[in-house]
Write an enzyme that holds these catalytic residues in place. Structure first.
Site, short mmCIF file in Angstrom:
data_model
loop_
_atom_site.label_atom_id
_atom_site.label_comp_id
_atom_site.label_asym_id
_atom_site.label_seq_id
_atom_site.Cartn_x
_atom_site.Cartn_y
_atom_site.Cartn_z
N THR A 1 -1.29 0.77 -10.71
CA THR A 1 -2.18 0.25 -10.63
C THR A 1 -2.97 1.28 -9.77
O THR A 1 -4.11 0.72 -9.31
CB THR A 1 -2.35 -1.25 -9.42
OG1 THR A 1 -3.28 -2.20 -9.48
CG2 THR A 1 -1.45 -0.92 -8.17
N GLU B 1 -12.48 -0.58 -10.09
CA GLU B 1 -11.56 -1.34 -11.28
C GLU B 1 -12.37 -1.39 -12.23
O GLU B 1 -12.22 -1.33 -13.32
CB GLU B 1 -11.69 -2.59 -10.45
CG GLU B 1 -10.25 -2.89 -9.91
CD GLU B 1 -10.45 -2.20 -8.28
OE1 GLU B 1 -9.39 -1.83 -7.87
OE2 GLU B 1 -11.15 -1.30 -7.48
N ASP C 1 -4.23 -9.56 -8.42
CA ASP C 1 -4.55 -9.17 -9.45
C ASP C 1 -3.29 -8.06 -9.76
O ASP C 1 -2.87 -8.74 -10.66
CB ASP C 1 -5.94 -7.66 -9.53
CG ASP C 1 -5.34 -7.46 -7.61
OD1 ASP C 1 -4.49 -8.24 -6.81
OD2 ASP C 1 -6.45 -6.44 -6.98
N GLU D 1 0.75 -1.49 -0.52
CA GLU D 1 -0.52 -0.10 0.36
C GLU D 1 0.51 1.22 0.00
O GLU D 1 0.76 2.19 -0.85
CB GLU D 1 -1.02 -0.07 0.92
CG GLU D 1 -1.78 -1.47 0.68
CD GLU D 1 -2.74 -1.38 0.14
OE1 GLU D 1 -2.80 -0.01 -0.65
OE2 GLU D 1 -4.44 -2.30 0.26
#
Length: 628
Positions: free
Chosen positions: A564, A478, A355, A210
């Site tokens: 991302t 997403e 992912d 993170e």
């Protein structure tokens, strides 16, 4: 005989519970979507695994008897004749071409301008209230109109503490969104605030993943956009800027490096304390995405500062995970022990825990040009298609159900459960980047159908029960990201309608007094008092870009890619070069030509620097102290 009665009783109880769930959520035997796409799934194909890796046990074999006396065609969705010409994804719409044309074949310019303004207003409503009520804390509680930082009273609250490090997270995460919206003045003000107020010398234990994607990635992106003379946002140079954001990024990365120490595999610990390194009570387990999604940010940092350490440790972790994949299926699991290399979680899927590992294999290749990254991506993509994909072979023609990607056992490819999670909605966007647009269109339609049902994506959706398994929605980006990338690839106005639907749903269901709140329950729309930073850095950014055809990012001759976390980074020749190879030249072994991953990278930093890795970390820290 008694045990047989017990088994029968349990099966009957399960049927009754399934019926009760359907009735509670008002789903009935079909999805009930007010959306003209209809998917059904053939339940007698499902094979559930017990614990272990033995052959599957068909715990739902009784379902097969439901179909014995039916027309075989009833087991699948509507069929398309094998002799018919190939149809586009519009064949999924059952209302007919005229109805489709009326609804989706155009999107007026005036409506596009309106939606762009709505997306802009959504960002500023969240951002302005964060700056008013929450800064310098990490997040905004939009219902109470107050700031939120780490949960110091409960260190085990990793849902909060993995993300919040007491470093003004939301401001940093939103930096490049301000530029995308064209607000250079506020971008400059925000950069100065970060330089003047943010320090990573904090007694905060954060998740490496993170901190990397939200903080390190944003600092690098903002620094590049400030200093790149070819950037698309005009003259945004900041007077007296002296690479402070890059220094902050370097400082943070140095504080994350201890995660890579003392691991037998090279796979990093999941968490570090920014002051003291890896906590003494740290667990030895991490998820594949968390350990394998550091290469983009670490790699760019290494190439910006000319120090291979960061890219080397990130790439070593990726290769360590890759070498642990199944020899039978080519798949990876979702949780691994960093000391033994044993898979603790053997589920292989597209969502949580997996992912961004796939995403960064492809994006690392796009950025750095390392052919081995693409070879790994291509191999795992083929394994995904072979073992995770269920349904007919072609998206838009042939017999069988529309495609669906399920969660399977990494060793034998058998289905482990019957849910998907909302993070999987990123995958159509990745398929677009890989050129597989038809499959991206098909999979995106599946997730959009769920959104149409609930006005949000539940965190988990059970495709067998046709109901949510986990009911909250934390404003995730997403589906918006995939919608934006599909529109860029196809320019089909259908995706503008999808974006408008998402935008209006967010405005209707999540807006509160001081921002936008997490949905606690996608059915009754009850809320939680949290607005995660990715709402401003990703969700609002992709919505705005979807409707802003003339955005400088779309008009620039330079090419860009999104991390991302949605941070903008250029595809730049300088990221294809490694200045450290000039400083530490290597000879190819046995006079063979160098492989795509350079021979320098095969030599551990201990040999190149003549120092143990721990000494390298200390050298980096000493360097940062000198900078201050």
């Amino acid at each position: 005989m008694q045990w047989r009665l017990v088994v029968v009783g349990l099966l009957v109880l399960r049927v009754l519970l399934n019926c009760a769930v359907w009735l509670v959520f008002g789903l009935g035997p079909s999805w009930g979507f007010d959306f003209p796409i209809k998917f059904t799934f053939n339940l007698n194909k499902i094979e559930l695994l017990q614990d272990g890796d033995q052959a599957p046990v068909k715990t739902n074999a009784w379902l097969q008897h439901m179909y014995d006396d039916r027309n075989p065609q009833a087991k699948t969705c509507s069929k398309i004749s094998g002799n018919s010409s190939k149809k586009s994804y519009l064949s999924f719409f059952q209302e007919g071409r005229d109805e489709y044309d009326r609804k989706y074949s155009s999107f007026p310019d005036a409506l596009k301008v309106k939606m762009r303004g709505m997306a802009r207003a959504m960002f500023y409503f969240g951002y302005d209230n964060y700056m008013k009520f929450a800064f310098p804390e990490d997040e905004l509680n939009p219902i109470a109109c107050e700031g939120r930082g780490p949960d110091v009273l409960n260190p085990s609250n990793i849902n909060i503490n993995d993300v919040l490090g007491n470093y003004s997270l939301t401001l940093i995460d939103a930096l490049d969104t301000l530029l995308v919206l064209g607000n250079v003045t506020e971008f400059h003000r925000a950069v100065k605030l970060v330089i003047d107020t943010v320090s990573f010398d904090k007694d905060s234990t954060v998740q490496v993943f993170e901190a990397n994607i939200r903080i390190l990635g944003s600092l690098i992106s903002a620094h590049i956009l400030l200093t790149d003379s070819r950037h698309p946002f005009g003259d945004i140079a900041l007077k007296d800027y002296d690479n402070e954001l890059l220094h902050l990024a370097h400082d943070l990365a140095v504080r994350l490096l201890p995660a890579f120490e003392n691991t037998s595999t090279g796979i990093p610990y999941p968490r570090v304390n920014l002051k003291r390194g890896v906590p003494p009570d740290s667990i030895n387990e991490t998820c594949t995405a968390g350990a394998g999604s550091l290469l983009v940010e670490f790699g760019i940092l290494s190439r910006l500062i000319g120090d291979s350490t960061f890219e080397w440790v990130a790439r070593r972790a990726v290769k360590a995970l890759w070498n642990l994949r199944s020899n039978e299926t080519g798949l990876l699991g979702n949780v691994v022990n960093i000391q033994t290399g044993q898979w603790v979680g053997k589920q292989s899927g597209l969502g949580a825990g997996m992912d961004s590992f796939y995403e960064y294999l492809l994006k690392s290749y796009i950025l750095f040009g390392e052919k081995e990254d693409y070879r790994m991506f291509s191999a795992v993509y083929e394994s995904i298609q072979s073992h995770l994909r269920r349904g007919r072979e072609s998206c838009n023609e042939g017999d069988g159900d529309p495609p669906l990607y399920v969660n399977v056992n990494m060793f034998n490819g058998q289905i482990m459960n019957t849910w998907i999670d909302s993070l999987q909605a990123f995958f159509p966007g990745l398929q677009v980047l890989n050129g597989d647009v038809e499959n991206a269109i098909c999979l995106h339609a599946f997730y959009y159908a769920i959104w149409k049902r609930f006005g949000a994506l539940p965190e988990r959706y059970n495709w067998q029960l046709q109901a949510p398994d986990v009911l909250f929605y934390p404003l995730r980006p997403e589906l918006v990201e995939s919608t934006y990338l599909l529109y860029q690839a196809t320019k089909n106005p259908f995706y503008l309608h999808v974006g408008m639907d998402i935008l209006e749903s967010l405005e209707k269901n999540t807006k509160v007094r001081c921002g936008y709140a997490t949905l606690h329950h996608v059915v009754d729309k009850s809320k939680e008092d949290r607005m995660e930073s990715f709402f401003l850095s990703e969700t609002c950014k992709y919505l705005y870009l979807l409707f802003d055809e003339d955005n400088p990012l779309h008009k620039s001759e330079s090419k860009y890619i999104f991390t991302t976390e949605g941070h903008v980074v250029p595809i730049d020749q300088r990221f294809r070069e490694k200045s450290w190879e000039d400083q530490f030249p290597c000879e190819a072994p046995n006079n063979e030509p160098p492989a795509n991953i350079s021979n320098c990278e095969r030599i551990p930093d201990e040999r190149r620097y003549g120092l143990p890795l721990k000494s390298i970390y200390m050298r980096q820290i000493d360097h940062m102290v000198g900078l201050s």
